[in-house]
Design an enzyme around this catalytic site. Sequence first.
Site, PDB file in Angstrom:
ATOM      1  N   TYR A 118       0.825  -1.198   0.000  1.00 29.77           N
ATOM      2  CA  TYR A 118       0.000   0.000   0.000  1.00 29.77           C
ATOM      3  C   TYR A 118       0.867   1.260   0.000  1.00 29.77           C
ATOM      4  O   TYR A 118       1.719   1.442   0.866  1.00 29.77           O
ATOM      5  CB  TYR A 118      -0.911  -0.004   1.219  1.00 29.77           C
ATOM      6  CG  TYR A 118      -2.050   0.979   1.131  1.00 29.77           C
ATOM      7  CD1 TYR A 118      -3.261   0.603   0.559  1.00 29.77           C
ATOM      8  CD2 TYR A 118      -1.928   2.263   1.639  1.00 29.77           C
ATOM      9  CE1 TYR A 118      -4.324   1.496   0.485  1.00 29.77           C
ATOM     10  CE2 TYR A 118      -2.989   3.160   1.567  1.00 29.77           C
ATOM     11  CZ  TYR A 118      -4.172   2.771   0.990  1.00 29.77           C
ATOM     12  OH  TYR A 118      -5.220   3.652   0.910  1.00 29.77           O
ATOM     13  N   TYR A 176      -5.477   5.641  -7.443  1.00 31.70           N
ATOM     14  CA  TYR A 176      -5.693   5.506  -6.002  1.00 31.70           C
ATOM     15  C   TYR A 176      -7.161   5.231  -5.760  1.00 31.70           C
ATOM     16  O   TYR A 176      -8.002   6.113  -5.812  1.00 31.70           O
ATOM     17  CB  TYR A 176      -5.237   6.761  -5.255  1.00 31.70           C
ATOM     18  CG  TYR A 176      -5.355   6.584  -3.755  1.00 31.70           C
ATOM     19  CD1 TYR A 176      -4.574   5.632  -3.101  1.00 31.70           C
ATOM     20  CD2 TYR A 176      -6.263   7.311  -3.016  1.00 31.70           C
ATOM     21  CE1 TYR A 176      -4.690   5.436  -1.744  1.00 31.70           C
ATOM     22  CE2 TYR A 176      -6.385   7.120  -1.645  1.00 31.70           C
ATOM     23  CZ  TYR A 176      -5.584   6.176  -1.015  1.00 31.70           C
ATOM     24  OH  TYR A 176      -5.698   5.975   0.344  1.00 31.70           O
TER      25      TYR A 176
END
Length: 384
Positions: free
Chosen positions: A289, A339
Amino acid sequence: MGGAALKDATAIVGIGQTPFAKSLPESEKTLACRAVLAALDDAGIDPGEVDGFASYTMEDTDEVELAKAIGAGDVTFFAKSGYGGGGSCATVAHLAAAVATGQASVGVAWRSRKRGSGPRPWSSTTVQLPTPAQWSRPYGLLRPVDEIGMLARRYMHEYGATRDHLFNVALACRNRANQNPAALMYERPLTREMYMTARWISEPLCLFDNCMETDGALACVVVSAERARDCRRKPVYVHSAAQGLPAQHHGMVNYWTDDPLTGPSWTAARHLWKQADFGPQDVDVAQIYDAFTPLIPLSLEGYGFCGRGEGAAFTEGGALETGGRLPINTGGGGLSEAYVHGFNLITEGVRQLRGTSTAQVPDAATCLVTAGECVPTSALLLRS
């Protein structure tokens, strides 16, 4: 239910996504439906067979609306995972547990966002601040980047990390996005000079240390390992799954823990590896991440790829690039593909183990996928 009962009991058999853009005309619900239907088509499963749903608490499209719109039948399992990007892998983990225990037979996880064209969650002044934020936002820590900037500065001070180390992270993600036609940063190279002269967003983090703002949706389909053998695509097995909320944790800034640099990844990792048949040294490719570049070295340490304080140095010498010690974020990640709260890391992990990535790691058979570090988090170990 113990982790041993979950091991390889389920598989991801379908993935789907919409285009990614700064602004898309469709609603979040429409984007969610398109991603879910694409994932079901990828798996060769009729929407009427879907009986399980999992998403994020921050997801605006609920399972009632989605189930009606895609034509699902009776639904026997539905769940939501909290903490923004920390919930990404948890959605798959919850479906895996539901399918393995007979609560559902065909589970769908998804995330749909209009973050590129929509408002920022922290920008509303009409909602009362949660208690922890009352101790920080009035003093200037307004945005996630400000909070991570504080941790990054602490990390640099403690361990000698530099902006060159953060550039290594940004560059690896951008280089992979340059190979991925679906990425927002496709064919848009990044240089060290561009990085070092970019405007500050919140020192020591510049423009390229931040994820993008994106509209788009993604989804995946989870079924039992037995059923997966008859699906259209090569199964990708959920080998291990974990969530992590450490003692005395304080979201994003971690003030009240003994050590703010030992984040939720450390808690999730202990549980993840305890259930697995392999360790960090056996991971062929990782999707870590990357809402902000400092999360990568912190996660490399938390998940055991290097020792405490060694995450920055780990990035040197092309270690994160294709052919390096640990290729990461091979679709471009949140920094350079899109994103969407980390869901694209899950779908890219599936592509790697299918052998269909645009930046394919040769013979990849194991993949770590992580959710957001610095918030209550989750992680998956996938295998082919």
